[in-house]
Enzyme design. Structure first.
Site, PDB file in Angstrom:
ATOM      1  CB  SER A  55      -3.594   1.686  -0.338  1.00 18.87           C
ATOM      2  OG  SER A  55      -3.532   0.630  -1.498  1.00 18.87           O
TER       3      SER A  55
ATOM      4  N   GLY B  51       1.008  -0.808  -7.484  1.00 15.28           N
ATOM      5  CA  GLY B  51       1.460   0.404  -6.811  1.00 15.28           C
ATOM      6  C   GLY B  51       0.295   0.397  -5.493  1.00 15.28           C
ATOM      7  CE  LYS B  52      -5.205  -0.729  -7.691  1.00 12.90           C
ATOM      8  NZ  LYS B  52      -5.983  -1.626  -8.052  1.00 12.90           N
ATOM      9  CB  VAL B  53       0.836  -3.988  -1.572  1.00 12.22           C
ATOM     10  CG1 VAL B  53       1.579  -4.520  -0.556  1.00 12.22           C
ATOM     11  CG2 VAL B  53      -0.856  -4.321  -1.184  1.00 12.22           C
TER      12      VAL B  53
END
Length: 313
Positions: A249, A283-285
């Site tokens: 993601s 920065g994954k969500v």
């Protein structure tokens, strides 16, 4: 100065014939602890389900497939709420074993020495898994399938192998069957960490040209995540399945929707215990994502969330 919106706490009123959705909505007004989180997570899952531009990912560890929660996951696939599954090898083991044989109810405090010595039974929490329902049945059923599956192709991704096995089943209650039927890819990054992977390794002993194309799985995940207008995930537990979802993601700017269902603590720095706010730092969500961490046993929280969403769509 930021205005503070004060929303009154409302008492939960239980009535005869109350639906799961009505209870969840009451929890949403209760303002108290995990009940509030569960209600908020259900609202997020509903938004994901209704967002036609959202790619919906479900990840989970194998243990819950040994329980009746398997039926919830199968129904989520059957009813179009899942576009991609990332899980562990044991998911394949338990789905296939329960397709061909039964598991049984047990207790956490059973005599484990007695179970092994007298009954050849393995205990998974409070679920009993007889040896005859697990390794033996998988070897008997899988090796003939592998002869067919690898007759022409010597190199396949985990998704392709799992789909090929699912296509050879005829059980509406099987996750692999439903994923094949609905075109939902199942990816297992740690494919050798379980009985299914062990059967592949045993097959390899007499078929040395066999290769598992892990890069092919990653290529598919890259294309799916990069091509998604929006991306949301319900992530049960932690480990490799959780990390693989949030890892991919980040290359598209992070998840737009995210629900964590976990029993782990975060004080030890584990991925399983890490809250969503930590994934934001990677920065994954996305910072503005609709997100909620719900602490609790997923055999309770996931069926509740699904019951609420299913009644609303």
């Amino acid at each position: 100065m930021t205005d503070l919106e004060l929303v009154p706490v409302r008492d939960i009123r239980i009535t005869k014939g109350m639906t799961a959705d009505q209870l969840l909505r009451a929890m949403g007004e209760a303002g108290g602890f995990t009940a509030q989180k569960l209600a908020d997570a259900t609202d997020i899952a509903e938004s994901m389900a209704k967002d036609e531009g959202c790619m919906r990912v479900l990840s989970f560890p194998a243990c819950i497939m040994a329980t009746g929660t398997r039926g919830v996951i199968v129904d989520m696939v059957r009813n179009g709420l899942v576009d991609l599954i990332i899980t562990t090898c044991g998911t394949l083991d338990h789905d296939l074993s329960r397709t061909f044989a039964d598991y049984y109810k047990g207790d956490f405090m059973m005599d484990d020495e007695m179970l092994r010595r007298d009954h050849d039974i393995s205990r998974l929490g409070n679920v009993l898994v007889p040896d005859e329902c697990y390794g033996a049945v998988l070897e008997e059923r899988l090796l003939p399938m592998f002869d067919e599956i690898f007759a022409e192709a010597q190199s396949m991704t985990t998704r392709e192998i799992i789909d090929a096995v699912g296509s050879r089943l005829d059980d509406e209650d099987s996750l692999l069957y439903q994923c094949h039927k609905r075109g939902v890819p199942v990816v297992v990054p740690g494919i050798t960490d379980g009985s299914f992977g062990c059967q592949l390794w045993m097959y390899y002993q007499t078929h040395r040209r066999l290769r598992i194309d892990l890069f092919g799985d990653e290529q598919m995940l890259s294309e799916m995540t990069n091509g998604a207008e929006r991306m949301g995930a319900i992530i049960v537990g932690g480990g490799i399945s959780k990390h693989h979802v949030i890892w991919w993601s980040q290359f598209r700017g992070g998840l737009d929707y995210c629900i964590y269902l976990t029993t782990a603590d975060e004080y030890d720095g584990s991925l399983s215990g890490a809250r969503i706010r930590e994934a934001v730092s990677w920065g994954k969500v996305k910072a503005d994502a609709r997100k909620m961490t719900v602490e609790g046993d997923a055999t309770i929280t996931l069926p509740m969330i699904y019951a609420g969403v299913f009644s609303r769509i």
